[in-house]
Design a protein around this motif. Sequence first.
Motif, short mmCIF file in Angstrom:
data_model
loop_
_atom_site.label_atom_id
_atom_site.label_comp_id
_atom_site.label_asym_id
_atom_site.label_seq_id
_atom_site.Cartn_x
_atom_site.Cartn_y
_atom_site.Cartn_z
N ASP A 278 49.61 19.87 29.80
CA ASP A 278 50.00 18.62 30.47
C ASP A 278 51.50 18.37 30.32
OD1 ASP A 278 49.91 18.17 27.78
OD2 ASP A 278 48.72 16.33 27.89
N GLY A 279 52.25 19.39 29.93
CA GLY A 279 53.70 19.29 30.01
C GLY A 279 54.42 18.78 28.78
N HIS A 280 53.71 18.64 27.65
CA HIS A 280 54.40 18.18 26.44
C HIS A 280 54.94 19.36 25.64
CE1 HIS A 280 53.44 14.10 27.13
NE2 HIS A 280 52.14 14.34 27.18
N THR A 281 55.97 19.03 24.84
CA THR A 281 56.57 20.02 23.96
C THR A 281 56.15 19.66 22.53
OG1 THR A 281 58.44 20.19 25.44
CG2 THR A 281 58.79 20.98 23.20
N TYR A 282 55.81 20.67 21.71
CA TYR A 282 55.40 20.39 20.34
C TYR A 282 56.20 21.18 19.33
CZ TYR A 282 51.41 17.82 22.15
OH TYR A 282 50.62 16.89 22.79
N ASN A 283 56.43 20.53 18.22
CA ASN A 283 57.10 21.07 17.05
C ASN A 283 56.01 21.66 16.16
OD1 ASN A 283 58.74 21.43 14.82
ND2 ASN A 283 58.85 19.25 14.29
N ILE A 284 56.07 22.95 15.88
CA ILE A 284 54.98 23.57 15.12
C ILE A 284 55.52 24.23 13.86
CG2 ILE A 284 53.00 25.13 15.28
CD1 ILE A 284 53.20 24.95 18.28
N ASN A 285 54.73 24.18 12.82
CA ASN A 285 55.10 24.80 11.55
C ASN A 285 55.36 26.30 11.74
OD1 ASN A 285 53.86 26.41 9.07
ND2 ASN A 285 54.85 24.54 8.32
N ALA A 286 56.51 26.75 11.26
CA ALA A 286 56.91 28.15 11.50
C ALA A 286 55.98 29.14 10.80
CB ALA A 286 58.35 28.38 11.05
N ASP A 287 55.45 28.80 9.64
CA ASP A 287 54.50 29.70 8.97
C ASP A 287 53.27 29.91 9.85
OD1 ASP A 287 55.94 30.12 6.57
OD2 ASP A 287 55.22 28.22 5.75
N SER A 288 52.78 28.82 10.43
CA SER A 288 51.60 28.94 11.31
C SER A 288 51.92 29.82 12.50
CB SER A 288 51.18 27.57 11.84
OG SER A 288 50.88 26.71 10.79
N VAL A 289 53.10 29.61 13.08
CA VAL A 289 53.47 30.41 14.25
C VAL A 289 53.53 31.89 13.85
CG1 VAL A 289 55.33 30.94 15.88
CG2 VAL A 289 54.67 28.56 15.45
N ALA A 290 54.16 32.18 12.72
CA ALA A 290 54.27 33.57 12.27
C ALA A 290 52.88 34.17 12.05
CB ALA A 290 55.10 33.66 11.00
N GLY A 291 52.00 33.41 11.42
CA GLY A 291 50.66 33.89 11.14
C GLY A 291 49.87 34.16 12.41
N GLU A 292 49.95 33.23 13.34
CA GLU A 292 49.17 33.40 14.58
C GLU A 292 49.72 34.54 15.44
OE1 GLU A 292 46.63 31.54 16.06
OE2 GLU A 292 46.48 29.72 14.84
N ILE A 293 51.05 34.67 15.47
CA ILE A 293 51.63 35.77 16.24
C ILE A 293 51.26 37.11 15.58
CG2 ILE A 293 53.84 36.91 16.76
CD1 ILE A 293 54.92 34.20 17.62
N ALA A 294 51.33 37.16 14.25
CA ALA A 294 50.91 38.38 13.54
C ALA A 294 49.48 38.73 13.91
CB ALA A 294 51.05 38.19 12.03
N GLY A 295 48.62 37.72 13.95
CA GLY A 295 47.23 37.95 14.32
C GLY A 295 47.10 38.46 15.75
N ALA A 296 47.79 37.78 16.67
CA ALA A 296 47.68 38.15 18.09
C ALA A 296 48.19 39.56 18.34
CB ALA A 296 48.44 37.15 18.96
N LEU A 297 49.19 39.98 17.57
CA LEU A 297 49.75 41.33 17.74
C LEU A 297 49.05 42.36 16.87
CD1 LEU A 297 53.58 40.48 17.72
CD2 LEU A 297 52.23 41.17 19.70
N LYS A 298 48.03 41.92 16.10
CA LYS A 298 47.38 42.81 15.13
C LYS A 298 48.47 43.51 14.30
CE LYS A 298 43.17 42.57 17.31
NZ LYS A 298 43.17 41.11 16.94
N ALA A 299 49.38 42.70 13.78
CA ALA A 299 50.51 43.24 13.01
C ALA A 299 50.01 43.91 11.75
CB ALA A 299 51.48 42.12 12.67
N ASN A 300 50.76 44.90 11.29
CA ASN A 300 50.44 45.56 10.05
C ASN A 300 50.76 44.64 8.87
OD1 ASN A 300 51.60 47.37 7.66
ND2 ASN A 300 50.00 48.53 8.70
N LYS A 301 51.86 43.94 8.96
CA LYS A 301 52.27 43.05 7.88
C LYS A 301 52.77 41.74 8.43
CE LYS A 301 54.03 46.40 4.51
NZ LYS A 301 52.74 46.43 3.82
N LEU A 302 52.55 40.67 7.63
CA LEU A 302 53.21 39.38 7.82
C LEU A 302 54.05 39.18 6.57
CD1 LEU A 302 53.64 36.54 9.02
CD2 LEU A 302 51.45 35.88 8.02
N LEU A 303 55.37 39.03 6.77
CA LEU A 303 56.28 38.89 5.63
C LEU A 303 56.86 37.48 5.63
CD1 LEU A 303 57.96 42.24 6.59
CD2 LEU A 303 56.89 41.92 4.35
N LEU A 304 56.62 36.72 4.57
CA LEU A 304 57.10 35.33 4.51
C LEU A 304 58.29 35.26 3.55
CD1 LEU A 304 53.56 33.66 4.23
CD2 LEU A 304 54.95 33.85 6.29
N LEU A 305 59.48 35.01 4.09
CA LEU A 305 60.68 34.86 3.25
C LEU A 305 60.69 33.43 2.71
CD1 LEU A 305 63.47 36.65 5.29
CD2 LEU A 305 62.63 37.30 3.04
#
Lengths: 288, 288, 288, 288, 288, 288
Positions: free
Chosen positions: C177-204
Amino acid sequence: MLRLVEKANVLMEALPFIKKFYGKTMVIKYGGSAMIDKGLKDTVIQDIILMKYVGINPVIVHGGGKNISDLMKKLGKDVVFLDGLRVTDKETMDITEMVLTGAVNKEIVSLLNLHGGKAVGISGKDGMLIQAKKKVIDKTKDYGFVGEITNINPGILEVLDREGFIPIVSPIGFSEDGHTYNINADSVAGEIAGALKANKLLLLTDIRGVCSDKNDDTTLIPTLNINEIPDLRKKGIITEGMIPKMESCEKAFQQGVEKIHIIDGRIPHALILEIFTEGGIGTQIVHN
Amino acid sequence: MLRLVEKANVLMEALPFIKKFYGKTMVIKYGGSAMIDKGLKDTVIQDIILMKYVGINPVIVHGGGKNISDLMKKLGKDVVFLDGLRVTDKETMDITEMVLTGAVNKEIVSLLNLHGGKAVGISGKDGMLIQAKKKVIDKTKDYGFVGEITNINPGILEVLDREGFIPIVSPIGFSEDGHTYNINADSVAGEIAGALKANKLLLLTDIRGVCSDKNDDTTLIPTLNINEIPDLRKKGIITEGMIPKMESCEKAFQQGVEKIHIIDGRIPHALILEIFTEGGIGTQIVHN
Amino acid sequence: MLRLVEKANVLMEALPFIKKFYGKTMVIKYGGSAMIDKGLKDTVIQDIILMKYVGINPVIVHGGGKNISDLMKKLGKDVVFLDGLRVTDKETMDITEMVLTGAVNKEIVSLLNLHGGKAVGISGKDGMLIQAKKKVIDKTKDYGFVGEITNINPGILEVLDREGFIPIVSPIGFSEDGHTYNINADSVAGEIAGALKANKLLLLTDIRGVCSDKNDDTTLIPTLNINEIPDLRKKGIITEGMIPKMESCEKAFQQGVEKIHIIDGRIPHALILEIFTEGGIGTQIVHN
Amino acid sequence: MLRLVEKANVLMEALPFIKKFYGKTMVIKYGGSAMIDKGLKDTVIQDIILMKYVGINPVIVHGGGKNISDLMKKLGKDVVFLDGLRVTDKETMDITEMVLTGAVNKEIVSLLNLHGGKAVGISGKDGMLIQAKKKVIDKTKDYGFVGEITNINPGILEVLDREGFIPIVSPIGFSEDGHTYNINADSVAGEIAGALKANKLLLLTDIRGVCSDKNDDTTLIPTLNINEIPDLRKKGIITEGMIPKMESCEKAFQQGVEKIHIIDGRIPHALILEIFTEGGIGTQIVHN
Amino acid sequence: MLRLVEKANVLMEALPFIKKFYGKTMVIKYGGSAMIDKGLKDTVIQDIILMKYVGINPVIVHGGGKNISDLMKKLGKDVVFLDGLRVTDKETMDITEMVLTGAVNKEIVSLLNLHGGKAVGISGKDGMLIQAKKKVIDKTKDYGFVGEITNINPGILEVLDREGFIPIVSPIGFSEDGHTYNINADSVAGEIAGALKANKLLLLTDIRGVCSDKNDDTTLIPTLNINEIPDLRKKGIITEGMIPKMESCEKAFQQGVEKIHIIDGRIPHALILEIFTEGGIGTQIVHN
Amino acid sequence: MLRLVEKANVLMEALPFIKKFYGKTMVIKYGGSAMIDKGLKDTVIQDIILMKYVGINPVIVHGGGKNISDLMKKLGKDVVFLDGLRVTDKETMDITEMVLTGAVNKEIVSLLNLHGGKAVGISGKDGMLIQAKKKVIDKTKDYGFVGEITNINPGILEVLDREGFIPIVSPIGFSEDGHTYNINADSVAGEIAGALKANKLLLLTDIRGVCSDKNDDTTLIPTLNINEIPDLRKKGIITEGMIPKMESCEKAFQQGVEKIHIIDGRIPHALILEIFTEGGIGTQIVHN
């Protein structure tokens, strides 16, 4: 300027449909008045080219009964129909093949090329597209080389689509023992739509669509579910030529076709009006 | 039914242009009223999506001067222009980059996505698209981080086009020594058009086109040859903001762009009216 | 010469890890001190480039809370946190998006390009990467435009990886519906890692890893199994900011990520030390 | 921790070279001590594998004179050299081919496979790689089946490279009339480097490099221009075995090889020290 | 002219087989007289090249026991067989590898190249094609480095086939702990045929095929079903060397090979006569 | 067994030609007795399929004058020839197109499919293959819709070849103003051979080849150079129907065709005898 804005609005009205059908295959049964009237022919051709340019893959299956009968008469052959099927002896089969693939098909190819499309006309023999066998409804009756489809090899159509050509198909089949068969164009369109898992099968006819009262176009039924058909047959709303069309529809649905449209080929630009406007102009048949 | 046939005719009027521009790249400089008025914004977005669906590869370069000045004012910075260029100290550069790539660019991306396009917004830093250096016109004057282009690496745009994305570019450049530069959006659009050997460069402006009498839209010149420009400058017909635009045009032609269009972004659907109708609505500039 | 041989030995120590991770995707959450300290920034950038050159596909997700708060303050906005989440009204959302995608993201892109990488910075809007909705924990509380992810469309990341670009992602989502959201970067990293079936997720992070005694780095737990987490939470070893990180981990594992690493971003070259040395430097989390 | 940081620094020191040589082909002449000493063999193998993983395409050409002489002696054959060339009668040729392609080549393949590389060992007959003819220096002398190269068909090497295999080449050639020829491995390496337009040709030798005073390693000349060679020959700095090597170099440069390195194979990891450190460890030969 | 027509008829007789085998893989075990007699060698080579040109992918596995024994004798080694297996100490293994991969293999490659094929000779070490372990039949007996296959990595064969090369394979295997093994060529051919899902496995032997009476070629059994084998063994029709061949066949069938042919390598052009004529010349083994 | 060996020898005799022509394109003009006699038709079809399977890309152009005249007569039309050209009014053109593309072409397609080829029959309209204009030799004479070629668009042939189909072409052209033209099949074959840079153009005729004495087949000239033609015309050795054929040849050579063959279609398997035997059976025409 006002007229310009209106033009823009029409293009914009088409946009959601263009998006929706991008990359989809649509099989068009081309027959009836739309294949005879010069003006209508031009609009069908333009519609097909527009479809191709906006990312749809159209595949055309044409009829041509009138042209066959014309040449038969010139050659002094009797034209005989039995149960709505043209009785087709060897000589009639030769004439049929020659007229469909050598005259009707090439005329459509010519028109598409003249209007800027890249068409390639083939028959069911080319690339072994349509395998067929003798049609037997009732063993006491012999329709000659009237065939029914046993297999579709869609490879050649996929190649032509992928390479940017528009395929035009004559409804001629072959059997492994070397015979040529004359096949109903509606059946060919339905089976090809099924084999290609087409998004739509569009049947250009000489009626307004399915109407509750055949004599009153205002009674057009815009949307039908395939499982309402038996009831409509009982009520006498679906009769004659419509009955085999509905059988083709049923089979096409089973093979994965999404929607089937009965369109009035007597309306100019019937194809794009059906595809690119809200509501369309004919009867669309859906299934569950 | 009449209305339907008219609709079909409008679509058909577009067909020859769709054919002609199939597979071609068009670079659009998006700025002025068309980027501010909500209604106009929607029509630009719809036009771009339609272009993409009918086989054109649009690349958008946007401006955003007003938004930069607004944030500068909020932050208590003075907005200073010198010779028509925004004097850009380090802080102004940071604000400029943030506003263009973080606000204006993303708003366009959002709108395209909402209307069904697949947009990707980048700046000249991404994929090293725009290499730049400090602009020096006259050594006695310092405009700060106002840059001029030294090289375009169009790789990232080609990748996005090929994969079906619409690229939206912010006019920000970088230098090899790590500086960020604010670059004129017309120049960016012209250079990118040149680097991509675009078929067309379309400049959305707030004027009707090139008019013999600036105050009279009916004196619009529909077609100009680039070599008539010097004469028009002498006559005072091309002045001010038009002069640098014309310089961008000249360069774009040299790199292989075929036509450049000055279009009135205040007209809804200005893009598709220019591209898909006979005659268009603005001034087209051709070259020999 | 001795020093040379030692150098060679170090490269050789990395070889088995280079072999093991060849062609694998690793998602890096980049935040904390490693994003602020100039010297550390350079080492993170160099590590990422080395990873790319030895055949790993790194995907960077960055934070930037401090930069957001800084600009808010300059603009006279109050910075309000509720339950550890930044309360985000429309104006704060605009500032957040502008800072993350227009300043922080582009700075990382610049640094990567300067060091010889080919980076492309995008936000969750580009290529419709991150679809989100309003985050609701408790109906009585309203955090404004704080979002949670509903879907990841990883297409744009796959295209960039395949074409040799390093994707840098700002944790911004959009809703249909056209809204922009501020999302926790850890969550974004985790979900992208999942979607890409990443070998590793590295949290600095700004901690040494998971330590039995938070105040004593020598109690670092080098390897944890995800199912030990509940017990560690009970014991008070995993608390506060670590808790949502662990929830992201759990989800990432479910989607096929192989290992997750909590690394101390305050150590120079933390990434390659974790990846290319026996034992690594932080806490690795595994699952069954 | 200090040690860790040092490790990271070593990896980082290699990064600019990794970037520079990404995707480049390097031909390695493998011979001398590095092919005999067990420990050195392991380091050569590891170096080659590291090269492959960081994106270099190594092609190995090996020698094996000692092994040939050993088998000849076991079989009671006299080993005869004339002008530095092994006089090669039919039986000697058979032994040479058997030893080089059946023993030496396969041992290298085994070692590479054991250390995690994917090697494929071929001779100049495979894929018709090396076409040759009888070498004639002076009509009064007959060296038997000592050959010189007439043509390189690099197709098989390109296929192996592209598919991720490391090619190991025995210096055996064939003639169109069915003869097998024993060819100098330096020449084979030089010609293959030329045919592949390799970035580097690396010659592993048993000397420190080119030294002004052969008996003093501290007089190593780190960089030589190919056109200084005649002068160095006059001065007696380049003598004996070095002379044909230099002739191979000249030809390789003409075909597009960029640099040639004379490296001391007695130093562990000589290859990566030469390639991945500033200054390297041997003599590099450049051309204008 | 009559002779010409006959020639044409022979080519035509081959046509149905060419059609049938187009694009199919066939593994040929090459051994026996066909590998020793000069004239026969030429016809085998020609047959293989013809197969390649008409669209078949031939893969050759060769033997070479005689050549091994010959070199052993020259080197003063005793040749010892136990249970039909060559007892293979380390030195014998070295000789075996050298002879098979360095002499026999390369001779076949040479011949193929001379006749216009593009051959590449490899051993089971190349591309890690044949993984093996020590063969243990009975713990009280030690055959030394006689191996049995644990795994086939057919990647290198597929690459060579796809790129137009004909692969020639020496029956040498390797183990992960670095040992080299001498493996029965029939087993190698059978396992490779299985791994490639070959259409045919063709075994060139020195017998006419399977005959009811071994001493009477006219008792040749043209077609056998694999499940008739136990019965034929009981009857003493299948004995000695044929028994392990039959075991290879059984395994090959399980992995998807369609037919196996026992052919008389003493007949010129035995391969194409078997493949391209009705009835063939040897015994074909089928399965259900 | 003797017979078998002879068979093998015949196949082997073909091998050098198979190697030589692998991947080459050959255009075949199919006409005369070979298109009428049932037995000959079968051998032509088999030859074409064999050619395809051994890696040649055959393209067939057919004639069909007799069939056209037959239908004209049935329809009561007079068959008129002027200067060796069929005078073609609109009705004759319709009959010609119908017979060639609808009957003759499809019969060839059927036969190829029945024998195991994958044929696709097209006319010069399909894929806009043959653009033509009215043929004017002398303004006082009007041959009607007899055309000459202005352009060949070989795209559709290349697509069909690449996808494994055998293209069968009817000699029908179209003009941009919508007319259909009847074109000489030799010219079509020559121009298509040129456009495809075919290796060979093979003309099936009803003569033995070019003979010094037309009435004596033993005077066949096996090889002619194109520049000997003028002399042979003067001597009356090349006359009538041969003259336009020779003009097609000249043009084909200019466009890059390597050899042209005049073959006797009355000999069974004339095509493969010409291609796959030393010396061939007809006259080959070469150029410098």
